[in-house]
Design an enzyme around this catalytic site. Structure first.
Site, PDB file in Angstrom:
ATOM      1  CG  ASP A  11       7.748  51.014   3.332  1.00  0.00           C
ATOM      2  OD1 ASP A  11       6.859  51.898   3.285  1.00  0.00           O
ATOM      3  OD2 ASP A  11       8.255  50.526   2.310  1.00  0.00           O
ATOM      4  CD  GLU A  71       7.670  55.450   3.669  1.00  0.00           C
ATOM      5  OE1 GLU A  71       7.064  55.456   2.578  1.00  0.00           O
ATOM      6  OE2 GLU A  71       8.817  55.017   3.809  1.00  0.00           O
ATOM      7  CG  ASP A 144       8.923  47.034  -0.423  1.00  0.00           C
ATOM      8  OD1 ASP A 144       8.106  47.971  -0.510  1.00  0.00           O
ATOM      9  OD2 ASP A 144       9.275  46.342  -1.392  1.00  0.00           O
TER      10      ASP A 144
END
Length: 184
Positions: A11, A71, A144
């Site tokens: 991410d 992502e 996260d």
């Protein structure tokens, strides 16, 4: 015959980069690790990008992932934020591509849908579902790292599907698939 592979999920972010790793053995997921790279204390944006690249290379050299799921930046109204996020993603992708690891991008909604069945799920809902599926004892304070882990799990769930996201097997594939975006 045992079929094994490791998937690194990322991410990307310029404040916090979350990541998670799973091992797949005979189509069964096994949690390896999740963590985050904290970048808030660095004011220079180029230092942040360097650290993202170095940490991604370190993860690759330590865990030897077979594939990377990342992502994709979401489209928001703040152009500066999107640019920073795109740079962070690009640097992480460059690290993987430099080691010739196939990369697949997933939109945030696609990841949430794969994990929870709801493309609009909250970070907390995604984290709780991962905790249940991977039998995690505790969840991190910042989510996260679970977002990075979710990208890896999403990739596992989408294995074998024809259209899962954008795939890059190396620099040549990346350039070929993106040359249409560049005006000549």
């Amino acid at each position: 015959m045992k079929h094994e592979k490791i998937i690194l999920g990322i991410d990307p972010g310029t404040t916090i980069m979350g990541f998670g790793l799973i091992k797949v053995v005979n189509k069964e997921m096994e949690f390896l690790q999740m963590n985050e790279l904290l970048l808030q204390k660095y004011s220079d944006p180029y230092t942040k990008l360097k650290l993202i690249f170095e940490r991604t290379i370190e993860l690759i050299d330590t865990y030897h992932p077979d594939e990377i799921a990342i992502e994709a930046p979401f489209f928001g109204k703040n152009v500066q934020s999107m640019l920073k996020l795109g740079r962070a993603q690009g640097v992480a992708m460059a690290a993987g591509l430099s080691r010739e690891i196939p990369i697949t991008e997933y939109l945030p909604k696609k990841i949430k849908m794969a994990i929870t069945g709801n493309g609009n799920a909250s970070k907390e809902q995604v984290a709780k579902m991962l905790q249940s599926v991977l039998k995690l004892k505790t969840l991190p304070k910042n989510l996260d790292s679970t977002d990075g882990l979710a990208a890896a799990v999403c990739h596992f769930y989408n294995e074998g599907r024809i259209e899962v996201g954008k795939n890059y097997s190396g620099w040549e594939a990346f350039v070929k698939q993106n040359e249409k975006r560049v005006k000549k």
